[in-house]
Design a protein around this motif. Structure first.
Motif, PDB file in Angstrom:
ATOM      1  N   ALA A  47     -22.980  64.225  12.962  1.00 20.96           N
ATOM      2  CA  ALA A  47     -21.996  63.380  12.492  1.00 20.96           C
ATOM      3  C   ALA A  47     -21.657  62.363  13.459  1.00 20.96           C
ATOM      4  O   ALA A  47     -20.626  61.447  13.250  1.00 20.96           O
ATOM      5  CB  ALA A  47     -20.974  64.365  12.033  1.00 20.96           C
ATOM      6  N   VAL A  48     -22.180  62.234  14.767  1.00 26.35           N
ATOM      7  CA  VAL A  48     -21.670  61.046  15.750  1.00 26.35           C
ATOM      8  C   VAL A  48     -22.141  59.729  15.202  1.00 26.35           C
ATOM      9  O   VAL A  48     -23.296  59.573  14.717  1.00 26.35           O
ATOM     10  CB  VAL A  48     -22.404  61.289  17.157  1.00 26.35           C
ATOM     11  CG1 VAL A  48     -22.053  60.374  17.876  1.00 26.35           C
ATOM     12  CG2 VAL A  48     -22.086  62.801  17.599  1.00 26.35           C
ATOM     13  N   ASP A  49     -21.317  58.772  15.551  1.00 25.02           N
ATOM     14  CA  ASP A  49     -21.837  57.407  15.032  1.00 25.02           C
ATOM     15  C   ASP A  49     -23.092  57.188  15.732  1.00 25.02           C
ATOM     16  O   ASP A  49     -23.436  57.285  16.781  1.00 25.02           O
ATOM     17  CB  ASP A  49     -20.619  56.427  15.461  1.00 25.02           C
ATOM     18  CG  ASP A  49     -19.425  56.551  14.744  1.00 25.02           C
ATOM     19  OD1 ASP A  49     -19.431  57.005  13.870  1.00 25.02           O
ATOM     20  OD2 ASP A  49     -18.373  55.964  15.282  1.00 25.02           O
ATOM     21  N   LEU A  68     -31.440  56.309  26.460  1.00 24.02           N
ATOM     22  CA  LEU A  68     -30.280  55.174  25.820  1.00 24.02           C
ATOM     23  C   LEU A  68     -28.980  55.757  26.368  1.00 24.02           C
ATOM     24  O   LEU A  68     -28.502  56.877  26.992  1.00 24.02           O
ATOM     25  CB  LEU A  68     -30.208  55.332  24.212  1.00 24.02           C
ATOM     26  CG  LEU A  68     -31.384  54.842  23.462  1.00 24.02           C
ATOM     27  CD1 LEU A  68     -31.072  54.939  22.024  1.00 24.02           C
ATOM     28  CD2 LEU A  68     -32.117  53.736  23.882  1.00 24.02           C
ATOM     29  N   ARG A  69     -28.047  54.725  26.695  1.00 25.85           N
ATOM     30  CA  ARG A  69     -26.588  54.992  26.785  1.00 25.85           C
ATOM     31  C   ARG A  69     -25.741  53.751  26.260  1.00 25.85           C
ATOM     32  O   ARG A  69     -26.330  52.754  25.940  1.00 25.85           O
ATOM     33  CB  ARG A  69     -26.546  54.603  28.322  1.00 25.85           C
ATOM     34  CG  ARG A  69     -26.615  53.179  29.019  1.00 25.85           C
ATOM     35  CD  ARG A  69     -26.899  53.081  30.457  1.00 25.85           C
ATOM     36  NE  ARG A  69     -27.040  51.640  30.972  1.00 25.85           N
ATOM     37  CZ  ARG A  69     -27.357  51.423  31.992  1.00 25.85           C
ATOM     38  NH1 ARG A  69     -27.477  52.379  33.107  1.00 25.85           N
ATOM     39  NH2 ARG A  69     -27.657  49.991  32.379  1.00 25.85           N
ATOM     40  N   SER A  70     -24.690  54.338  25.983  1.00 27.71           N
ATOM     41  CA  SER A  70     -23.645  53.434  25.357  1.00 27.71           C
ATOM     42  C   SER A  70     -23.020  52.299  25.861  1.00 27.71           C
ATOM     43  O   SER A  70     -22.963  52.399  27.351  1.00 27.71           O
ATOM     44  CB  SER A  70     -22.416  54.215  24.608  1.00 27.71           C
ATOM     45  OG  SER A  70     -21.920  54.907  25.623  1.00 27.71           O
ATOM     46  N   GLY A 291     -24.519  60.121   0.959  1.00 22.74           N
ATOM     47  CA  GLY A 291     -23.292  60.366   1.230  1.00 22.74           C
ATOM     48  C   GLY A 291     -22.766  59.118   2.195  1.00 22.74           C
ATOM     49  O   GLY A 291     -23.461  59.074   3.360  1.00 22.74           O
ATOM     50  N   GLU A 292     -22.045  58.224   1.824  1.00 20.49           N
ATOM     51  CA  GLU A 292     -21.694  56.979   2.464  1.00 20.49           C
ATOM     52  C   GLU A 292     -20.867  57.495   3.683  1.00 20.49           C
ATOM     53  O   GLU A 292     -21.090  56.773   4.916  1.00 20.49           O
ATOM     54  CB  GLU A 292     -21.073  56.046   1.629  1.00 20.49           C
ATOM     55  CG  GLU A 292     -21.682  55.488   0.545  1.00 20.49           C
ATOM     56  CD  GLU A 292     -22.769  54.651   0.711  1.00 20.49           C
ATOM     57  OE1 GLU A 292     -23.015  54.378   1.854  1.00 20.49           O
ATOM     58  OE2 GLU A 292     -23.852  54.485  -0.120  1.00 20.49           O
ATOM     59  N   ASP A 293     -20.027  58.462   3.671  1.00 21.71           N
ATOM     60  CA  ASP A 293     -19.334  58.877   4.763  1.00 21.71           C
ATOM     61  C   ASP A 293     -19.712  60.205   5.162  1.00 21.71           C
ATOM     62  O   ASP A 293     -20.664  60.793   4.817  1.00 21.71           O
ATOM     63  CB  ASP A 293     -17.849  59.020   4.379  1.00 21.71           C
ATOM     64  CG  ASP A 293     -17.424  57.564   3.983  1.00 21.71           C
ATOM     65  OD1 ASP A 293     -17.573  56.543   4.862  1.00 21.71           O
ATOM     66  OD2 ASP A 293     -16.442  57.296   3.292  1.00 21.71           O
ATOM     67  N   ILE A 294     -19.046  60.834   6.405  1.00 19.74           N
ATOM     68  CA  ILE A 294     -19.356  62.424   6.616  1.00 19.74           C
ATOM     69  C   ILE A 294     -18.583  62.996   5.575  1.00 19.74           C
ATOM     70  O   ILE A 294     -17.498  62.784   5.414  1.00 19.74           O
ATOM     71  CB  ILE A 294     -18.951  62.477   8.142  1.00 19.74           C
ATOM     72  CG1 ILE A 294     -19.624  61.515   9.088  1.00 19.74           C
ATOM     73  CG2 ILE A 294     -19.162  63.794   8.419  1.00 19.74           C
ATOM     74  CD1 ILE A 294     -19.248  61.492  10.269  1.00 19.74           C
TER      75      ILE A 294
END
Length: 317
Positions: A47-49, A68-70, A291-294
């Motif tokens: 569920a994380v972005d 990867l890193r943000s 499902g567009e959202d969580i």
């Protein structure tokens, strides 16, 4: 044509992987006679972005793929191990162990992954989208394909849903870090890269032909029909009719705003309106519960009930 009947493309608010997998199994299990085939069971997604992006990267890490890193604009390729990747690698290992424990040999497990072009357009390398650097993009795309194949082998997945929603952007005009930095890839070249990625994932799993592939590009370019996969569509229009007439398997993205009866009637009414050039193909349009959202567990169960009901009506009619 490959038959799936219906499947889920959702994320839920579950914080426990075991509970999430159990809930997905309860939503998906059908009596085969209801929809005609065994529907694929989608493995839980984070569920994380941008969770799907990171989960795919974690699969690639196993064969030397990118960490990867943000950063301020999203994600970038890191020179070594990162805390972000450590969390997703741990989640991947936990999910592999749970599947081996509670559902070995389950028919039609489905893994969701990010396609190479969407990955390359969404992740930066040295301040620019990864796909701007062709040698680096090629290496990463190859690593992702091999990593996904190894993960699918480990969990026994027979279906891979490839999310490639930025394909049209890459083949028209992809904007980089500034509005002055753009690139465009020829459709044929982009399709060949996609074909190589899909062939890596198919492998030699199960029967001849390997794993079944579902491709969601958000566009319906004619070149995509040659990729021997089920194509996901956003709407039922004349382009879809041409795909069906050519023998391509098609799946329609639907949400929970309509009832089972309305969804089934829309498919049947549209099918009757289409005119096919050759012999009328078997009426088959699979449904994707989107499902567009969580979604909460209750909302996910309600959406699954609606789409599963529509698939059952289509099968009986």
């Amino acid at each position: 044509m490959t038959r799936f009947a219906w499947w889920e493309d959702i994320r839920t608010t579950h914080t426990d992987l075991r509970a999430s997998l159990a809930a997905a199994a309860r939503r998906t299990r059908d009596v085969d006679e209801d929809v005609g085939v065994v529907p694929p069971l989608s493995l839980p997604r984070s569920a994380v972005d941008d969770g799907l992006l990171m989960e795919t990267a974690a699969m690639g890490v196993t064969v030397g793929g990118p960490y990867l890193r943000s950063h301020a604009r999203g994600w970038e390729v890191a020179p070594g191990k990162t805390l972000d990747m450590r969390a997703f690698l741990g989640r991947r290992h936990e999910l592999t162990d749970i599947i081996a424990e509670v559902m070995p040999g389950t028919d039609r497990l489905m893994v969701h992954v990010t396609g190479p072009w969407t990955f390359g357009a969404s992740v930066e390398y040295r301040g620019h989208p990864l796909c701007f650097d062709r040698p680096a993009f090629r290496d990463v795309a190859l690593a992702l394909g091999e990593g996904v194949r190894e993960f699918c082998d480990a969990v026994g997945a027979s279906v891979v849903h490839v999310h490639e929603r930025r394909f049209a952007e890459v083949t028209s005009m992809l904007v980089g870090a500034t509005d002055f930095e753009t690139m465009s890839v020829d459709r044929e070249i982009a399709t060949n890269v996609e074909r190589r990625f899909l062939e890596q994932m198919r492998g030699d799993y199960g029967e001849e032909g390997g794993r079944e592939i579902i491709l969601d590009t958000g566009c319906l370019y004619p070149e995509l029909a040659s990729l021997d996969s089920t194509l996901v569509v956003d709407r039922l229009d004349d382009e879809v009719a041409r795909l069906v007439d050519s023998g391509t398997a098609v799946a329609w993205r639907v949400g929970g705003e309509r009832s089972s009866e309305e969804l089934a009637h829309t498919v049947m009414r549209t099918w009757k309106q289409w005119t096919f050039d050759g012999e009328s193909p078997e009426p088959q349009i699979d449904l994707v519960a989107v499902g567009e959202d969580i979604l909460t567990p209750n909302a996910a169960a309600e959406l699954a009930r609606t789409v599963r009901g529509a698939a059952a009506l289509l099968h009986r009619n």
